[in-house]
Design a protein around this motif. Sequence first.
Motif, mmCIF file in Angstrom:
data_model
loop_
_atom_site.group_PDB
_atom_site.id
_atom_site.type_symbol
_atom_site.label_atom_id
_atom_site.label_comp_id
_atom_site.label_asym_id
_atom_site.label_seq_id
_atom_site.Cartn_x
_atom_site.Cartn_y
_atom_site.Cartn_z
ATOM 1 N N ALA A 89 4.366 -1.441 -3.708
ATOM 2 C CA ALA A 89 4.269 0.021 -3.666
ATOM 3 C C ALA A 89 3.042 0.476 -4.437
ATOM 4 C CB ALA A 89 5.525 0.666 -4.247
ATOM 5 N N THR A 116 2.212 7.716 -1.306
ATOM 6 C CA THR A 116 2.377 6.272 -1.364
ATOM 7 C C THR A 116 1.709 5.640 -0.149
ATOM 8 O OG1 THR A 116 4.512 6.481 -0.246
ATOM 9 C CG2 THR A 116 4.539 6.389 -2.655
ATOM 10 N N GLY A 117 1.797 4.313 -0.056
ATOM 11 C CA GLY A 117 1.260 3.619 1.109
ATOM 12 C C GLY A 117 -0.201 3.254 0.966
ATOM 13 N N PRO A 118 -0.830 2.771 2.048
ATOM 14 C CA PRO A 118 -2.230 2.338 2.000
ATOM 15 C C PRO A 118 -3.188 3.416 1.501
ATOM 16 C CG PRO A 118 -1.187 1.595 4.030
ATOM 17 C CD PRO A 118 -0.204 2.502 3.361
ATOM 18 N N SER A 120 -2.853 5.331 -0.879
ATOM 19 C CA SER A 120 -2.862 5.400 -2.342
ATOM 20 C C SER A 120 -3.975 4.557 -2.954
ATOM 21 C CB SER A 120 -1.512 4.932 -2.902
ATOM 22 O OG SER A 120 -1.362 3.529 -2.732
ATOM 23 N N TRP A 141 0.959 -8.204 0.238
ATOM 24 C CA TRP A 141 1.299 -6.793 0.456
ATOM 25 C C TRP A 141 2.177 -6.638 1.701
ATOM 26 C CZ3 TRP A 141 0.828 -2.496 -2.560
ATOM 27 C CH2 TRP A 141 0.142 -2.686 -3.756
ATOM 28 N N GLN A 144 4.882 -3.251 2.489
ATOM 29 C CA GLN A 144 4.577 -2.184 1.533
ATOM 30 C C GLN A 144 5.314 -0.899 1.906
ATOM 31 O OE1 GLN A 144 0.627 0.318 -0.064
ATOM 32 N NE2 GLN A 144 0.394 -1.335 1.425
ATOM 33 N N ILE A 145 5.788 -0.166 0.899
ATOM 34 C CA ILE A 145 6.418 1.126 1.158
ATOM 35 C C ILE A 145 5.426 2.026 1.884
ATOM 36 C CG2 ILE A 145 7.214 3.240 0.017
ATOM 37 C CD1 ILE A 145 8.760 1.573 -1.914
ATOM 38 N N LYS A 146 5.883 2.657 2.945
ATOM 39 C CA LYS A 146 4.996 3.394 3.848
ATOM 40 C C LYS A 146 4.445 4.684 3.231
ATOM 41 C CE LYS A 146 6.773 1.707 8.268
ATOM 42 N NZ LYS A 146 7.338 2.084 9.587
ATOM 43 N N THR A 147 3.428 5.217 3.908
ATOM 44 C CA THR A 147 2.799 6.450 3.449
ATOM 45 C C THR A 147 3.783 7.613 3.519
ATOM 46 O OG1 THR A 147 0.628 5.691 4.217
ATOM 47 C CG2 THR A 147 0.919 8.071 3.869
ATOM 48 N N ASP A 241 13.150 7.218 4.884
ATOM 49 C CA ASP A 241 12.049 6.263 4.781
ATOM 50 C C ASP A 241 12.304 5.105 5.741
ATOM 51 O OD1 ASP A 241 10.209 4.168 3.786
ATOM 52 O OD2 ASP A 241 9.923 5.552 2.103
ATOM 53 N N SER A 243 10.401 2.282 5.794
ATOM 54 C CA SER A 243 9.722 1.083 5.300
ATOM 55 C C SER A 243 10.548 -0.162 5.610
ATOM 56 C CB SER A 243 9.493 1.187 3.791
ATOM 57 O OG SER A 243 8.669 2.290 3.472
#
Length: 297
Positions: A89, A116-118, A120, A141, A144-147, A241, A243
Motif C-alpha cells: 500500500a 492510494t495506489g500507483p 501515490s 508489489w 497493491q491496494i487500488k487507487t 474496495d 483490491s
Amino acid sequence: MSFCCALGQETIPKDPIYKNMLEIRHDNDFLLFTDRYYSTGNFIGWRRLLDQKNNSSDKSQYSLFIQQEIYTPADLLETEIKKLDRPYAGFLGLTNGLTFTNSRRLLDIQFTIGITGPYSGAEGLQTAFHKNAFDSRMATWLGQIKTAAYGNLYATYTREWKWQPNPFSVHFALSPKTALGNKDIYFQQEAAFYFGRRNSIQTTSAYQQLGSTKNECFFVIRLAYRYVFHDALLEGNLIGDSSLFLIDPYRNMFLYNFEFYTRMKRHNIKFTYNFRTPKTRRTFPHLYFTISVARTF
C-alpha cells in the motif's frame, strides 16, 4: 544614576519571536535491519504561529504538510498473494492542521486528504531505491491496494502536569485521540512522561510549538493503547474496495515510543524509536525510527 539604569534596561536584547517553521521528517526501519510493514514515511511541512487576540493567554498555530507513506509485506519476493502477511500500500496526502494551547492543555485538529495506489508514487520510489541499493530485493508489489481517494479527521486533546521544574523537569501528559474518515477510524489513549530541560506546553518542541528560541534537551517515554475500527491500508476503502488482497486488522493495538528532543536556538531535532504490536494475525511486532529536523524563520 537612574538615567544610566534606564538606558541599560532599554539596550538589553530580547529573544526574537519567529513565526514560521520548516520541518522535514523521515520514518524508516532500515537502521533496525528490517524492511517490512510501515517501510518508509516522508513528510515536509510548514508551521505558522497565528496572531493572538488582545489580552488572551491562548495561542494558536497552523500547519501544512505533504506526506508519502509506504507499506510492504515482510517477504518482498513472494509471488503468491495468499501467502502475503499484509497488502502492499502507498499513500500520498496533504494535511492541514490547527493547534490551540493555553498553560495546561493543547487541542490539535488535523484534516488529511490523499490517494492510494500507483498514483501515490510509493511503488516507484521504493523500486528506484531498491534498484540502486547494494544487494537489494526488488519487491513485486503484487496485489497493491487500488487507487482511491481518502479524507480523514484527526483530533487530539492533551492535558499536561508539571511535576518537577527545570533544570531537570518532569512533565506528565494524557492525550486521548480519535480518527474519523474513510482511511482511519480509531480511538487512542496515550500517556507520556517528559524528563529534562523543557519549556512550557505553549513553547516547547515536544508539541512543535513556535514562539521561543530557548534551548531544550529532554527525552520522552510514551505509551498508548489504540482500538481500531477501520484501517484502509489493510482492509481497503470503507465505502468499497475491489483490491485483490485485503486483510482484517487486529482491533487492539499497543504503541511504545522512546523519543529524544533538542532545540538549539532556531533548530529543532527529534529522534524516536517507535514500537508497534502486530497489526494483523499474520504480522509480527514492528520497530522503526523517526528523525525530524526543523528550522524557524
